[in-house]
Motif scaffolding. Structure first.
Motif: not given
Length: 447
Positions: A165, A147-149, A167-168, A3
């Protein structure tokens, strides 16, 4: 790639000239500022005019504080939106802006009605937003759909979107030390196969259901809704909303600080022109902590003269579950005092149609033409109003066949009238030059 690497790449693309994103040390100084703001009386409502700063009741006029439980859409439209009064409205995500069915006929006694009211307060509305649960920070971090979008958190110098993304970004949100962090401000989530689920988590409040731009379709209309995830210290700089639209902003998580300026104040005044030093930044965190105090100090010293004549500004804190309504033309800036999650949309209704039409006909020419056609079918009185405004201002639409026909007819009438005049009179009126005194309409359509 972790991240941190993703965040550094996004920051470099968003502000390539800024080498040190933490050079002003707000990571250390901001907590004391936020604590002071959140400790202000009267829910942080402050009103400043050239006579000085004062705290005022949250029930004063600007922004008006309303409760969706007791405010009907008609009352809002007539008393606030039509008059251009900013508002803070509570209990919209809880579903109370949708009128409840009347109580049963047999509940006629006072005690029965009282018991029914108490029962309603205890029962969650069927119109309650799923976002209240799904958009909590911990839920977003682990949401399998989101989370992956990749969501927009900035723009490069060519106005291309910079994305991370989720999640990052959530790791960045909790761990960054930047003065003015990246801010998810995404308007295209509805185009993503999974992220469009966000549309199911909220609904447009009943006060703002009318959005006349929907007539031109999603593809043609400009961006108008944004999913927001902001770390503390992030925010938006002073601005007015595009095309004279109004806006609503609902906060699901966190606390935001707002400042509003009346529409009649100039851009240079509210931006603090001449008050920002050469080496200073002007991001939202700098604006609220440094530039805004300077603006108010200069306004006070001016005694309300010059560009600070009739100067006023209004500051307040928005808490989770509250919806802010910003009428068209009001200058505003926002600073995230804590990590925040929210949703905002811009809209055009019949109450602000005149201002939006005047901006759109020149700012979005092709869209305005299509919009006028759709208005003719669905809102003929607004189509008539649009043409009245065009006539009033002498504005000829590039793609409007009817307007072109009107101009051509007017030209023919003018030329026919000129031909019917005696030669000496015609030459006298045209100052001995037949082309020197053409009408304004003639000049517009002539090559």
């Amino acid at each position: 790639m972790g991240w941190r690497t993703k965040a550094e790449k996004a920051k470099k693309g968003h502000r390539p000239s800024l080498k040190d994103w933490s050079c002003d040390g707000f990571y250390k100084s901001f907590p004391a500022y936020a604590e002071r703001i959140l400790g202000l009386p009267n829910m942080g409502y402050q009103h400043f005019c050239t006579k000085g700063e004062m705290y005022h009741s949250c029930h004063d006029t600007i922004p008006a504080r309303l409760d969706a439980k007791y405010t009907s859409p008609k009352e809002f439209h007539d008393r606030y939106e039509a008059k251009g009064i900013p508002c803070v409205i509570t209990n919209i995500p809880q579903g109370y802006d949708v009128p409840r069915p009347p109580p049963p006929r047999h509940s006629s006694s006072f005690e029965e009605k009282k018991d029914a009211d108490n029962d309603e307060d205890d029962i969650q509305s069927p119109h309650r937003w799923r976002a209240l649960e799904r958009w909590r920070l911990d839920e977003l971090q682990d949401d399998p759909d989101l989370r992956e979008r990749a969501l927009k958190c900035g723009e490069d110098d060519d106005e291309r979107s910079i994305k991370m993304k989720l999640k990052h970004f959530m790791r960045y949100l909790h761990n960054n030390i930047d003065d003015s962090p990246l801010y998810i401000f995404d308007s295209s989530f509805d185009e993503d196969r999974l992220a469009k689920r966000l549309l199911e988590d909220y609904r447009v409040p009943s006060y703002f259901k009318e959005d006349l731009f929907h007539l031109v379709g999603e593809r043609r209309r400009p961006p108008y809704r944004w999913f927001l995830v902001g770390p503390e210290r992030s925010g938006t700089c002073i601005h007015i909303d595009p095309l004279a639209t109004s806006a609503w902003n609902t906060l699901i998580v966190g606390k935001k600080r707002w400042v509003l300026f009346p529409p009649y104040l100039s851009k240079s005044t509210v931006k603090g022109k001449g008050l920002i030093k050469k080496d200073e930044d002007d991001e939202a965190v700098h604006y609220f902590t440094t530039i805004l105090p300077r603006i108010k100090n200069e306004a006070f010293k001016s005694g309300g003269t010059g560009r600070y004549e009739n100067f006023e500004c209004y500051e307040f804190t928005q808490y989770q579950g509250e919806t802010v309504f910003i009428p068209n033309g009001w200058w505003h800036a926002v600073l995230n005092l804590t990590h925040t999650v929210g949703i905002t949309q811009n809209f055009c209704s019949q109450r602000n149609f005149d201002q939006v039409w005047v901006k759109t006909r020149s700012g979005r020419k092709k869209m305005a033409y299509k919009w006028l056609q759709k208005l003719q079918d669905s809102y003929p009185h607004l189509a008539r109003r649009a043409r009245e405004l065009n006539h009033r201002d002498g504005f000829v639409m590039k793609y409007d066949d009817e307007a072109t026909r009107q101009v051509e007819t007017s030209n023919r009438d003018v030329k026919q009238s000129q031909l019917q005049q005696p030669n000496d009179s015609y030459m006298k009126n045209s100052f001995l030059c037949p082309t020197a005194k053409r009408s304004k309409i003639d000049r517009i359509v002539s090559p």
